[in-house]
Design a protein around this motif. Structure first.
Motif, PDB file in Angstrom:
ATOM      1  N   GLU A 146     -53.742 -31.882 -23.413  1.00  0.00           N
ATOM      2  CA  GLU A 146     -53.702 -33.330 -23.635  1.00  0.00           C
ATOM      3  C   GLU A 146     -53.299 -34.133 -22.403  1.00  0.00           C
ATOM      4  N   GLU A 147     -52.227 -33.693 -21.753  1.00  0.00           N
ATOM      5  CA  GLU A 147     -51.700 -34.453 -20.605  1.00  0.00           C
ATOM      6  C   GLU A 147     -52.739 -34.529 -19.476  1.00  0.00           C
ATOM      7  N   GLU A 148     -53.371 -33.401 -19.207  1.00  0.00           N
ATOM      8  CA  GLU A 148     -54.389 -33.322 -18.150  1.00  0.00           C
ATOM      9  C   GLU A 148     -55.572 -34.241 -18.497  1.00  0.00           C
ATOM     10  N   VAL A 149     -55.960 -34.229 -19.762  1.00  0.00           N
ATOM     11  CA  VAL A 149     -57.088 -35.059 -20.196  1.00  0.00           C
ATOM     12  C   VAL A 149     -56.768 -36.527 -19.920  1.00  0.00           C
ATOM     13  N   LEU A 150     -55.595 -36.976 -20.346  1.00  0.00           N
ATOM     14  CA  LEU A 150     -55.245 -38.391 -20.175  1.00  0.00           C
ATOM     15  C   LEU A 150     -55.151 -38.758 -18.699  1.00  0.00           C
ATOM     16  N   MET A 151     -54.604 -37.848 -17.899  1.00  0.00           N
ATOM     17  CA  MET A 151     -54.457 -38.130 -16.472  1.00  0.00           C
ATOM     18  C   MET A 151     -55.832 -38.316 -15.815  1.00  0.00           C
ATOM     19  N   GLN A 152     -56.750 -37.427 -16.123  1.00  0.00           N
ATOM     20  CA  GLN A 152     -58.083 -37.506 -15.496  1.00  0.00           C
ATOM     21  C   GLN A 152     -58.903 -38.654 -16.078  1.00  0.00           C
ATOM     22  N   LEU A 153     -58.731 -38.882 -17.393  1.00  0.00           N
ATOM     23  CA  LEU A 153     -59.519 -39.934 -18.056  1.00  0.00           C
ATOM     24  C   LEU A 153     -59.155 -41.316 -17.515  1.00  0.00           C
ATOM     25  N   SER A 154     -57.925 -41.467 -17.072  1.00  0.00           N
ATOM     26  CA  SER A 154     -57.498 -42.784 -16.573  1.00  0.00           C
ATOM     27  C   SER A 154     -58.198 -43.114 -15.243  1.00  0.00           C
ATOM     28  N   LYS A 155     -58.827 -42.121 -14.612  1.00  0.00           N
ATOM     29  CA  LYS A 155     -59.453 -42.365 -13.298  1.00  0.00           C
ATOM     30  C   LYS A 155     -60.933 -42.712 -13.402  1.00  0.00           C
ATOM     31  N   VAL A 156     -61.574 -42.377 -14.516  1.00  0.00           N
ATOM     32  CA  VAL A 156     -63.048 -42.427 -14.526  1.00  0.00           C
ATOM     33  C   VAL A 156     -63.585 -43.852 -14.699  1.00  0.00           C
ATOM     34  N   PRO A 157     -64.751 -44.159 -14.076  1.00  0.00           N
ATOM     35  CA  PRO A 157     -65.249 -45.535 -14.091  1.00  0.00           C
ATOM     36  C   PRO A 157     -66.034 -45.956 -15.333  1.00  0.00           C
ATOM     37  N   GLY A 158     -66.619 -44.987 -16.070  1.00  0.00           N
ATOM     38  CA  GLY A 158     -67.425 -45.367 -17.235  1.00  0.00           C
ATOM     39  C   GLY A 158     -68.895 -45.543 -16.883  1.00  0.00           C
ATOM     40  N   ALA A 159     -69.674 -46.031 -17.863  1.00  0.00           N
ATOM     41  CA  ALA A 159     -71.138 -46.074 -17.707  1.00  0.00           C
ATOM     42  C   ALA A 159     -71.610 -47.353 -17.010  1.00  0.00           C
ATOM     43  N   GLN A 160     -72.734 -47.220 -16.301  1.00  0.00           N
ATOM     44  CA  GLN A 160     -73.334 -48.377 -15.624  1.00  0.00           C
ATOM     45  C   GLN A 160     -73.819 -49.405 -16.649  1.00  0.00           C
ATOM     46  N   GLY A 161     -73.644 -50.670 -16.323  1.00  0.00           N
ATOM     47  CA  GLY A 161     -74.189 -51.740 -17.172  1.00  0.00           C
ATOM     48  C   GLY A 161     -73.456 -51.917 -18.487  1.00  0.00           C
ATOM     49  N   ARG A 162     -72.293 -51.283 -18.611  1.00  0.00           N
ATOM     50  CA  ARG A 162     -71.475 -51.474 -19.799  1.00  0.00           C
ATOM     51  C   ARG A 162     -70.215 -52.188 -19.326  1.00  0.00           C
ATOM     52  N   PHE A 163     -70.129 -53.490 -19.626  1.00  0.00           N
ATOM     53  CA  PHE A 163     -69.014 -54.317 -19.167  1.00  0.00           C
ATOM     54  C   PHE A 163     -68.820 -54.167 -17.657  1.00  0.00           C
ATOM     55  N   ASP A 164     -69.933 -54.235 -16.912  1.00  0.00           N
ATOM     56  CA  ASP A 164     -69.904 -54.155 -15.444  1.00  0.00           C
ATOM     57  C   ASP A 164     -69.432 -55.502 -14.897  1.00  0.00           C
ATOM     58  N   LYS A 165     -68.361 -55.459 -14.131  1.00  0.00           N
ATOM     59  CA  LYS A 165     -67.743 -56.710 -13.659  1.00  0.00           C
ATOM     60  C   LYS A 165     -68.180 -57.017 -12.235  1.00  0.00           C
ATOM     61  N   ILE A 166     -68.643 -58.260 -11.989  1.00  0.00           N
ATOM     62  CA  ILE A 166     -68.961 -58.678 -10.630  1.00  0.00           C
ATOM     63  C   ILE A 166     -68.137 -59.937 -10.380  1.00  0.00           C
ATOM     64  N   ALA A 167     -67.087 -59.811  -9.594  1.00  0.00           N
ATOM     65  CA  ALA A 167     -66.200 -60.963  -9.372  1.00  0.00           C
ATOM     66  C   ALA A 167     -66.461 -61.533  -7.977  1.00  0.00           C
ATOM     67  N   MET A 168     -66.833 -62.811  -7.904  1.00  0.00           N
ATOM     68  CA  MET A 168     -67.158 -63.448  -6.617  1.00  0.00           C
ATOM     69  C   MET A 168     -66.739 -64.898  -6.651  1.00  0.00           C
ATOM     70  N   TYR A 169     -66.114 -65.358  -5.603  1.00  0.00           N
ATOM     71  CA  TYR A 169     -65.746 -66.763  -5.460  1.00  0.00           C
ATOM     72  C   TYR A 169     -65.021 -67.293  -6.692  1.00  0.00           C
ATOM     73  N   GLY A 170     -64.157 -66.498  -7.251  1.00  0.00           N
ATOM     74  CA  GLY A 170     -63.346 -66.942  -8.386  1.00  0.00           C
ATOM     75  C   GLY A 170     -64.084 -66.920  -9.713  1.00  0.00           C
ATOM     76  N   ILE A 171     -65.350 -66.530  -9.693  1.00  0.00           N
ATOM     77  CA  ILE A 171     -66.107 -66.452 -10.949  1.00  0.00           C
ATOM     78  C   ILE A 171     -66.264 -64.979 -11.329  1.00  0.00           C
ATOM     79  N   THR A 172     -66.071 -64.664 -12.607  1.00  0.00           N
ATOM     80  CA  THR A 172     -66.276 -63.277 -13.035  1.00  0.00           C
ATOM     81  C   THR A 172     -67.559 -63.211 -13.857  1.00  0.00           C
ATOM     82  N   ALA A 173     -68.509 -62.408 -13.377  1.00  0.00           N
ATOM     83  CA  ALA A 173     -69.725 -62.199 -14.173  1.00  0.00           C
ATOM     84  C   ALA A 173     -69.628 -60.807 -14.791  1.00  0.00           C
TER      85      ALA A 173
END
Ligand SMILES: CC(=O)N[C@H]1[C@@H](OP(=O)(O)OP(=O)(O)OC[C@H]2O[C@@H](n3ccc(=O)[nH]c3=O)[C@H](O)[C@@H]2O)O[C@H](CO)[C@@H](O)[C@@H]1O[C@H](C)C(=O)N[C@@H](C)C(=O)N[C@H](CCC(=O)O)C(=O)O
Ligand SMILES: Nc1ncnc2c1ncn2[C@@H]1O[C@H](COP(=O)(O)OP(=O)(O)OP(=O)(O)O)[C@@H](O)[C@H]1O
Length: 487
Positions: free
Chosen positions: A313-340
């Motif tokens: 369990e501990e190892e799973v949580l430690m590694q899971l906290s690092k992963v980025p997730g899937a492309q195009g799923r809540f993908d954040k593009i922050a520029m000039y104070g605007i978050t898209a």
């Protein structure tokens, strides 16, 4: 070359005519791909009946035919095998042909209306982080360790699945995580697979054009669990009304996860901001890069699967906290104070979830501008519903084209508009051209505002009248925000 009799092992046969010892070079279910020495499987599909192409397949060199009804005219040098279900036979034959690769690794299927891609991608990233050779079959991409193979379907056809699994086994993979779409389950693309376990995320309004009714759609998902082997595990979302339904006929070990109702695996949201999620799982507080309540479900599901697969369990949580997730799923593009935010939300439920998530991480007076469309040649009933949801949870809405496919974009947009409450018309614009719509949102946005571009996520094209034009929401958003440089 393989002997026909051997690749038919475990297939339910009705009758046979001809030599069952014949050697076959390949299995084919499309007459256009038949080569000399292959076995042709005739499948009755949604558009045409493959049985109509048996003659053509033989002319092109097929030496054996698998069919549900025997043709009237038989050729003396061809073997005919009548089966109960050709699609199911194809899956089992493909498994035999590729020497049952799913038995040689731990294969986990994820099904549900939303969250499949995110869940399998997180699982793939987690297991790679933990040092396992891992495979992935998803809507966005297929992976064999680091190697990327483009994906054509959420769940490939039965033959492709087995071929990819064989390549995974040969490359040393010990695990594979795959999405199981309801289309694939009904069409038996998953027949012949030996699953170590399966996960049910949730079920809401989608694909009713294909399944006909919500009950049939539920049955499609349930079929995956009904057919799991006894030694497999099933994991279901306890907070979804249909979660327990999935377990009704399941004879193996059933488990639940959830945030609200009693469950075997539980999580609590400590904080949820535009930067990430802090969850309490298993009495440990862990920070994740993903955002929103629905990702709390996805992360908890992933944690539970890893534990059910025997990980610590501990190892799973430690590694899971690092992963980025899937492309195009809540993908954040922050520029000039605007978050898209670019998100694949293309169902009413997913759109509502994303917008509620954005509302949940708002800090003050910023406005939420939503750009959204609905695909052509797909479930029409969701169009007005999605437009209504967009206006309900946004300050401004721009309705635009998604993949119009063969339909007229403006008629899709009119169907969407029909769902909007008259008082919300003043905050709604209709701009057919998707690029123009995103540009308008970028022009409207002030510092601090959040723009949601929903519906296409990771897709890199827009499909209009049979042509796929290059179009990537993430690139277009970044390019336009940059161009408008709001500093
Ligand atoms: C509606 C649908 O799901 N169709 C899938 C289905 O095709 P089908 O059996 O209906 O095909 P058909 O055209 O009626 O042909 C019947 C049979 O005749 C054969 N044929 C046809 C013509 C010919 O000249 N010779 C010949 O032998 C075909 O190869 C086929 O075996 O089986 C094919 C092989 O597995 C799939 O490629 C095909 O996916 C189509 C392209 C598709 O767009 N599917 C989508 C809807 C889909 O499956 N989506 C889900 C995800 C949904 C989601 O969650 O968003 C997915 O898993 O990707
Ligand atoms: N667990 C969840 N519950 C509800 N909505 C979710 C969940 N996970 C993701 N979503 C939302 O649904 C959208 C689709 O997510 P994802 O691609 O992971 O699902 P999916 O089941 O694979 O759908 P598809 O097969 O259509 O790609 C996401 O962009 C997100 O907005």
């Amino acid at each position: 070359m393989k002997v026909l009799k051997d690749i038919l092992y475990k297939v339910s046969l009705t009758s046979t005519i001809g030599n069952m010892e014949v050697e076959v070079g390949d299995i084919v279910f499309d007459s256009r791909k038949v080569l000399s020495g292959t076995v042709f499987v005739a499948i009755s599909g949604t558009q045409v009946d493959g049985h109509a192409f048996i003659e053509t397949a033989i002319e092109k060199g097929a030496v054996a035919i698998i069919c549900e009804t025997m043709p009237e005219k038989l050729q003396g040098n061809v073997t005919y095998v009548q089966v109960v279900n050709s699609s199911k036979a194809l899956g089992i034959m493909a498994s035999n042909y590729f020497e049952n690769p799913s038995e040689k690794l731990k294969l986990v299927a994820v099904t549900g209306t939303n969250g499949k891609t995110t869940t399998v991608t997180l699982l793939y990233q987690l297991f790679m982080e933990m040092g396992y050779q891992t495979g992935l079959l998803s809507t966005v991409e297929n992976k064999i360790n680091e190697l990327t193979i483009p994906s054509t379907h959420t769940t490939p056809d039965a033959l492709s699945i087995q071929k990819l699994l064989r390549q995974m086994v040969d490359a040393g993979c010990t695990h594979c995580f795959m999405e199981a779409s309801s289309h694939a389950i009904v069409q038996e693309r998953t027949a012949g697979l030996t699953f170590a376990g399966a996960l049910f995320t949730n079920i809401t309004h989608d694909h009713l054009d294909y399944h006909g009714s919500f009950d049939e759609y539920i049955k499609a998902k349930k079929k995956l669990f009904d057919e799991l082997p006894k030694d497999a595990f099933a994991l279901v979302n306890a907070d979804d009304k249909r979660g327990m339904v999935m377990l009704q006929n399941f004879k193996g070990s059933g488990h639940t996860f959830g945030l609200k109702f009693p469950a075997d695996f539980k999580a609590k949201i400590i904080s949820n901001t535009l930067e990430g999620l802090e969850l309490e799982i298993d009495n440990r507080q862990v920070w994740f890069r993903m955002i929103g309540q629905f990702n709390a479900y996805n992360l908890l599901g992933v944690f539970a699967i890893a534990v059910l697969l025997g990980e610590e369990e501990e190892e799973v949580l430690m590694q899971l906290s690092k992963v980025p997730g899937a492309q195009g799923r809540f993908d954040k593009i922050a520029m000039y104070g605007i978050t898209a935010i670019v998100d694949y939300a293309h169902t009413p439920d997913a759109l509502e979830n994303v917008l509620k998530t954005i509302q949940g991480v708002r800090t003050g007076g910023e406005q939420v501008i939503t750009v959204v469309g609905c695909g052509g040649n797909r479930d029409k009933t969701k169009r007005p519903v999605m437009a209504k949801i967009a206006t309900q949870f946004s300050d401004k809405v721009i309705l635009t084209s998604d993949n119009p496919r063969d339909e007229e974009p403006m008629s899709i947009l009119r169907e969407m508009e029909a769902g909007i409450n008259p008082v919300d018309f003043k905050k709604t614009l209709v701009i057919e051209d998707r690029r123009e719509a995103i540009k308008t949102a970028a022009v409207m946005a002030k510092k601090g505002d959040i723009i949601l571009v929903a519906g296409k996520g990771h897709e890199t094209y827009q499909e209009i009248k049979g042509v796929k034009y290059p179009f990537d929401d993430r690139q277009v958003v970044a390019e336009l925000l940059n161009l408008l440089n709001k500093d």
